[in-house]
Design a protein around this motif. Sequence first.
Motif, PDB file in Angstrom:
ATOM      1  N   ARG A   1      31.054  39.708  35.920  1.00  0.00           N
ATOM      2  CA  ARG A   1      32.107  40.531  34.853  1.00  0.00           C
ATOM      3  C   ARG A   1      33.309  39.673  34.746  1.00  0.00           C
ATOM      4  NH1 ARG A   1      27.102  42.854  35.803  1.00  0.00           N
ATOM      5  NH2 ARG A   1      26.746  44.885  35.326  1.00  0.00           N
ATOM      6  N   ARG A   2      33.210  38.639  35.878  1.00  0.00           N
ATOM      7  CA  ARG A   2      35.074  37.990  34.947  1.00  0.00           C
ATOM      8  C   ARG A   2      34.768  38.215  33.459  1.00  0.00           C
ATOM      9  NH1 ARG A   2      38.620  35.547  38.205  1.00  0.00           N
ATOM     10  NH2 ARG A   2      37.934  35.193  40.423  1.00  0.00           N
ATOM     11  N   THR A   3      33.412  37.626  32.647  1.00  0.00           N
ATOM     12  CA  THR A   3      33.876  37.644  31.162  1.00  0.00           C
ATOM     13  C   THR A   3      33.254  38.901  30.494  1.00  0.00           C
ATOM     14  OG1 THR A   3      31.794  36.988  31.450  1.00  0.00           O
ATOM     15  CG2 THR A   3      32.906  35.027  31.626  1.00  0.00           C
ATOM     16  N   ALA A   4      33.468  39.576  31.325  1.00  0.00           N
ATOM     17  CA  ALA A   4      33.153  41.323  30.741  1.00  0.00           C
ATOM     18  C   ALA A   4      34.437  41.785  30.151  1.00  0.00           C
ATOM     19  CB  ALA A   4      32.365  42.009  31.450  1.00  0.00           C
ATOM     20  N   SER A   5      33.915  42.671  29.067  1.00  0.00           N
ATOM     21  CA  SER A   5      35.526  43.834  28.509  1.00  0.00           C
ATOM     22  C   SER A   5      35.663  44.822  29.657  1.00  0.00           C
ATOM     23  CB  SER A   5      35.004  44.296  27.296  1.00  0.00           C
ATOM     24  OG  SER A   5      36.009  45.649  27.562  1.00  0.00           O
TER      25      SER A   5
END
Length: 105
Positions: free
Chosen positions: A27-31
């Motif tokens: 989720r670090r790269t999720a919006s």
Amino acid sequence: MGERTANVQDGHIGETLESLAVTIRGRRTASSEESYTARLLAGKEDSLLKKLAEEASEVIMACKDGDHDHIRYEAADLVYHLLVVLERYGVTVEELAGELDARMK
């Protein structure tokens, strides 16, 4: 308090924690607009830490009520938020396991 989870089956804690940690890491790269976890990871530090404290107090209150299902529900929230904190600060679940293992010796 959220809605209680229906039909909970016993699981395997190691597998579950590892899988959840991987999901949180992803989720670090999720919006941040689309992911609550991404908002916690990238947002204000105090917001995440206050959420962790809130979840811990909800576990305490559920224990005081003696409500088994409520304790389980709130403990799951606490563990999730703890794993988010660990991810934010770069502590892996493997390191956490090592710490716990060392304390059992």
